[in-house]
Design a protein around this motif. Sequence first.
Motif, PDB file in Angstrom:
ATOM      1  N   LYS A  54      11.702  -7.443   6.545  1.00  0.00           N
ATOM      2  CA  LYS A  54      10.444  -8.013   7.057  1.00  0.00           C
ATOM      3  C   LYS A  54      10.591  -8.479   8.507  1.00  0.00           C
ATOM      4  O   LYS A  54       9.772  -8.144   9.369  1.00  0.00           O
ATOM      5  CB  LYS A  54      10.017  -9.222   6.198  1.00  0.00           C
ATOM      6  N   THR A  55      11.627  -9.268   8.756  1.00  0.00           N
ATOM      7  CA  THR A  55      11.820  -9.822  10.098  1.00  0.00           C
ATOM      8  C   THR A  55      12.033  -8.698  11.112  1.00  0.00           C
ATOM      9  O   THR A  55      11.457  -8.697  12.197  1.00  0.00           O
ATOM     10  CB  THR A  55      13.034 -10.783  10.096  1.00  0.00           C
ATOM     11  N   VAL A  56      12.850  -7.738  10.710  1.00  0.00           N
ATOM     12  CA  VAL A  56      13.142  -6.615  11.600  1.00  0.00           C
ATOM     13  C   VAL A  56      11.875  -5.820  11.915  1.00  0.00           C
ATOM     14  O   VAL A  56      11.621  -5.451  13.060  1.00  0.00           O
ATOM     15  CB  VAL A  56      14.231  -5.715  10.960  1.00  0.00           C
ATOM     16  N   ILE A 150       4.672 -14.990  12.800  1.00  0.00           N
ATOM     17  CA  ILE A 150       5.197 -16.174  12.110  1.00  0.00           C
ATOM     18  C   ILE A 150       6.042 -15.705  10.935  1.00  0.00           C
ATOM     19  O   ILE A 150       5.555 -15.037  10.029  1.00  0.00           O
ATOM     20  CB  ILE A 150       4.057 -17.077  11.616  1.00  0.00           C
ATOM     21  N   ASP A 151       7.330 -16.048  10.997  1.00  0.00           N
ATOM     22  CA  ASP A 151       8.263 -15.569   9.980  1.00  0.00           C
ATOM     23  C   ASP A 151       8.516 -16.660   8.941  1.00  0.00           C
ATOM     24  O   ASP A 151       8.302 -17.841   9.201  1.00  0.00           O
ATOM     25  CB  ASP A 151       9.571 -15.164  10.664  1.00  0.00           C
ATOM     26  N   GLU A 152       8.988 -16.230   7.784  1.00  0.00           N
ATOM     27  CA  GLU A 152       9.393 -17.141   6.707  1.00  0.00           C
ATOM     28  C   GLU A 152       8.308 -18.143   6.374  1.00  0.00           C
ATOM     29  O   GLU A 152       8.522 -19.361   6.411  1.00  0.00           O
ATOM     30  CB  GLU A 152      10.694 -17.838   7.087  1.00  0.00           C
ATOM     31  N   ILE A 153       7.138 -17.615   6.069  1.00  0.00           N
ATOM     32  CA  ILE A 153       6.017 -18.525   5.868  1.00  0.00           C
ATOM     33  C   ILE A 153       6.251 -19.440   4.666  1.00  0.00           C
ATOM     34  O   ILE A 153       6.848 -19.063   3.664  1.00  0.00           O
ATOM     35  CB  ILE A 153       4.672 -17.789   5.741  1.00  0.00           C
TER      36      ILE A 153
HETATM   37 MG   LIG Z   1      13.565 -12.476   7.447  1.00  0.00          MG
END
Ligand SMILES: [Mg+2]
Length: 365
Positions: A54-56, A150-153
């Motif tokens: 997801k982050t990538v 926005i990551d890691e919600i």
């Molecule tokens: Mg991640």
Amino acid sequence: MESSINPFTPSFGKVPPILAGRKILIGEFEQAFSLNPNDPNLCSLFSGPRGVGKTVLMSHLARKAEASGWISANVTARPGMLEDILERTMDAANELIERPSFKRLTSVSISSLFSASWEYRNSDSGNWRTRMSRILDVLAEYSIGLLITIDEIDPNLEELIDFSATFQHFVREDRKVALFMAGLPVNVSALLSDKSVSFLRRAAQHQLGRIEDADITDAFRETIEEAGKSIGDDALSLAAEATGGFAYMMQLVGFRTWIEAEDSSVIEVTHVERGAELARRDFVNGIIKKTLQDLSDGDIAFLEAMLPDKGHPSLMNDIAERMGKTPNYARVYRTRLVEQGLISAPRRGFVEFEMPLLREYLMEN
Ligand SMILES: [Mg+2]
Ligand SMILES: Nc1ncnc2c1ncn2[C@@H]1O[C@H](COP(=O)(O)OP(=O)(O)OP(=O)(O)O)[C@@H](O)[C@H]1O
């Protein structure tokens, strides 16, 4: 032979040199950034289990956006997030106007634009929405879009709820803005159930999962060859098989195999066999154990009730019976586990394991 640098990236959030799969999705986003300010993908939610990428994917898409006249502010959902968005936006804007390609485009000198940054940074000069609006006004003069990722919600973060409500106004005001959020499926669905962010329910939802075998194979070969080694077909298919189509596992298998083949210019089957074995151990420690910690007793009872089928699809009715519960009860857990990307439904009435090594780990423990 001279040893070359290991090109694999088994660390979280690290964009690998070659991205496996996701090509159609990335293509859709490139279109959205360059062609259509009303594209629904410009407000997107990405969900999927740990290590799925997801982050990538968000970082990669932010780079694509930057190549099409956008700037991006990338933050993680945690206290202070709103100020962080402001700061990251200012940084990105300043960086953009310093680029030679941008300087050439604009006849006026705009380097002064963001230099009065106290005006945006100082909360005395207005609340968050006011200060953001001022920045967006300036960006709009140069048709620069702003992508916020926005990551890691975290559905319990008040600021995230406030942010979502305000962002909605930017959209309504027809500003050139885009929003990507990423998180674990449970957190995404908890956020969506919050009444005050109902607009997020209309966001495009992307559930990330397995990557096709052929895409994994291509990415393996390209990564290896670009870094100066080669790999035979048998070794390659063995490596692809060991990944189970899982992004993080691909990096682990590649990384460990590369070390095994340190002194050789060709990666052989034996290197992959040893590399994959070590990668499995890393994956169990890094992903499987943490994933199981997040599950409820009911979730685990459901997964255990799938084990007697030895990796073949399990019939929902059998699972309910083995759990000693009604089919309706079992279905609740089925839905939760499918949503989390741990199991999938190959056909009506059946489920099977989706996350690699989850079944094997449960068998042994
Ligand atoms: Mg991640
Ligand atoms: N498309 C891809 N192709 C190859 N490797 C990938 C791809 N996407 C991610 N990876 C690799 O997988 C690993 C995990 O990626 P990432 O950190 O994006 O996962 P995540 O879904 O954000 O995980 P978490 O939920 O724990 O934050 C990293 O090592 C990264 O290099």
